[in-house]
Design an enzyme around this catalytic site. Structure first.
Site, PDB file in Angstrom:
ATOM      1  N   GLY A 272      26.700  19.408   7.173  1.00 12.97           N
ATOM      2  CA  GLY A 272      25.855  20.591   7.228  1.00 12.97           C
ATOM      3  C   GLY A 272      24.472  20.258   6.691  1.00 12.97           C
ATOM      4  O   GLY A 272      24.305  19.253   5.984  1.00 12.97           O
TER       5      GLY A 272
ATOM      6  N   HIS B  40      27.936  26.914   0.849  1.00 14.48           N
ATOM      7  CA  HIS B  40      27.092  25.844   0.291  1.00 14.48           C
ATOM      8  C   HIS B  40      25.688  25.888   0.929  1.00 14.48           C
ATOM      9  O   HIS B  40      24.674  25.780   0.226  1.00 14.48           O
ATOM     10  CB  HIS B  40      27.793  24.498   0.551  1.00 14.48           C
ATOM     11  N   GLU B  41      25.642  26.077   2.248  1.00  8.37           N
ATOM     12  CA  GLU B  41      24.340  26.081   2.948  1.00  8.37           C
ATOM     13  C   GLU B  41      23.530  27.336   2.630  1.00  8.37           C
ATOM     14  O   GLU B  41      22.310  27.264   2.462  1.00  8.37           O
ATOM     15  CB  GLU B  41      24.539  25.956   4.458  1.00  8.37           C
TER      16      GLU B  41
ATOM     17  N   GLN C 297      16.433  21.931   2.752  1.00 11.07           N
ATOM     18  CA  GLN C 297      16.591  20.519   2.373  1.00 11.07           C
ATOM     19  C   GLN C 297      15.594  19.600   3.065  1.00 11.07           C
ATOM     20  O   GLN C 297      15.389  18.473   2.622  1.00 11.07           O
ATOM     21  CB  GLN C 297      18.023  20.047   2.697  1.00 11.07           C
TER      22      GLN C 297
ATOM     23  N   CYS D 153      26.606  16.785  -1.629  1.00 11.48           N
ATOM     24  CA  CYS D 153      25.362  17.358  -1.111  1.00 11.48           C
ATOM     25  C   CYS D 153      24.389  16.240  -0.792  1.00 11.48           C
ATOM     26  O   CYS D 153      24.164  15.360  -1.621  1.00 11.48           O
ATOM     27  CB  CYS D 153      24.755  18.317  -2.136  1.00 11.48           C
ATOM     28  N   LEU D 154      23.799  16.288   0.397  1.00 10.82           N
ATOM     29  CA  LEU D 154      22.846  15.248   0.799  1.00 10.82           C
ATOM     30  C   LEU D 154      21.613  15.254  -0.104  1.00 10.82           C
ATOM     31  O   LEU D 154      20.913  14.246  -0.181  1.00 10.82           O
ATOM     32  CB  LEU D 154      22.426  15.454   2.261  1.00 10.82           C
TER      33      LEU D 154
ATOM     34  N   HIS E  73      21.734  26.947  -0.490  1.00 15.29           N
ATOM     35  CA  HIS E  73      20.459  26.213  -0.334  1.00 15.29           C
ATOM     36  C   HIS E  73      19.327  27.156   0.065  1.00 15.29           C
ATOM     37  O   HIS E  73      18.211  27.065  -0.455  1.00 15.29           O
ATOM     38  CB  HIS E  73      20.581  25.130   0.738  1.00 15.29           C
TER      39      HIS E  73
HETATM   40  O1  GNR Z   1      27.807  16.627   4.008  1.00 14.20           O
HETATM   41  C1  GNR Z   1      28.189  17.536   3.253  1.00 14.20           C
HETATM   42  N1  GNR Z   1      29.487  17.622   2.900  1.00 14.20           N
HETATM   43  C2  GNR Z   1      30.034  18.707   2.239  1.00 14.20           C
HETATM   44  C3  GNR Z   1      31.304  18.571   1.714  1.00 14.20           C
HETATM   45  C4  GNR Z   1      31.903  19.620   1.075  1.00 14.20           C
HETATM   46  C5  GNR Z   1      31.244  20.829   0.939  1.00 14.20           C
HETATM   47  C6  GNR Z   1      29.964  20.965   1.435  1.00 14.20           C
HETATM   48  C7  GNR Z   1      29.368  19.922   2.096  1.00 14.20           C
HETATM   49  S1  GNR Z   1      27.791  20.114   2.757  1.00 14.20           S
HETATM   50  C8  GNR Z   1      27.198  18.484   2.705  1.00 14.20           C
HETATM   51  C9  GNR Z   1      25.850  18.365   3.376  1.00 14.20           C
HETATM   52  C10 GNR Z   1      24.839  19.169   2.593  1.00 14.20           C
HETATM   53  O2  GNR Z   1      24.339  18.795   1.563  1.00 14.20           O
HETATM   54  N2  GNR Z   1      24.560  20.344   3.042  1.00 14.20           N
HETATM   55  O3  GNR Z   1      23.714  21.132   2.380  1.00 14.20           O
HETATM   56 NI    NI Z   2      23.847  20.504   0.297  1.00 12.32          NI
END
Ligand code: GNR
Ligand code: NI
Length: 169
Positions: free
Chosen positions: A47, A136-137, A52, A94-95, A140
């Site tokens: 995601g 999670h997104e 980001q 998270c990236l 952000h």
């Molecule tokens: O790549 C991602 N893996 C992930 C694994 C578990 C819960 C959420 C994520 S999102 C993350 C990519 C990212 O940072 N998205 O904002």
């Molecule tokens: Ni993230």
């Protein structure tokens, strides 16, 4: 052609901005979504939120499929937690916080609304990984990060490490 964008890394203050609602469903929105998908696939993420890549609009891309062939785009996503939810624990990454993985608890039952690139509205009750990932997104888009759910000790530790890595470059 889609281009790779630079992903902001914690504790970059731009990750704390609250994103604005999308009101124009035009070609530039499509282009940004395509660039975000290319960036996400290149980084092996499932995601990516516009925040980001330093675009402060409410746009999220995702692909939770095994084969990496099911791109999803969410414009103006929002959710309500359903009454009979339970907390679900999942190890997240998270990236924007490389090398940091933590188990986070989130509600397992939500009703999600969003728009597509044409502005058409959708509603669904997602399941499993999508439920975790979209929360999670959306965090952000609201300037919130996984590190906000862990102890200040852990947060400070990862902050210092990533700042050091950044200065070394
Ligand atoms: O790549 C991602 N893996 C992930 C694994 C578990 C819960 C959420 C994520 S999102 C993350 C990519 C990212 O940072 N998205 O904002
Ligand atoms: Ni993230």
């Amino acid at each position: 052609m889609a281009k790779k964008l630079k992903i902001l890394i914690f504790p970059d203050p731009r990750l704390r901005k609250v994103a604005n609602k999308v009101v124009k469903f035009d070609k530039s929105l499509q282009n940004l979504a395509n660039d975000m998908l290319a960036t996400m696939y290149d980084a092996n993420g499932i995601g990516l939120a516009a925040t980001q890549v330093d675009y402060h609009i409410r746009l999220v891309v995702m692909d939770i499929s095994e084969e990496k062939n099911d791109p999803k785009i969410f414009v103006n996503p929002a959710y309500k937690v359903l009454d009979d939810y339970k907390l679900f624990e999942f190890e997240e990454g998270c990236l924007s916080i490389p090398g940091f993985n933590e188990i986070i608890s989130r509600p397992d039952k939500i009703e999600l609304i969003w728009q597509d690139l044409s502005g058409k509205e959708h509603k669904d009750c997602p399941e499993g990984l999508l439920t975790v990932c979209i929360q999670h997104e959306i965090d952000h888009l609201d300037g919130k990060l996984m590190v906000d759910y862990v102890s200040s000790l852990k947060r400070d530790r990862v902050r210092k490490k990533l700042l050091k890595d950044f200065k070394r470059k």
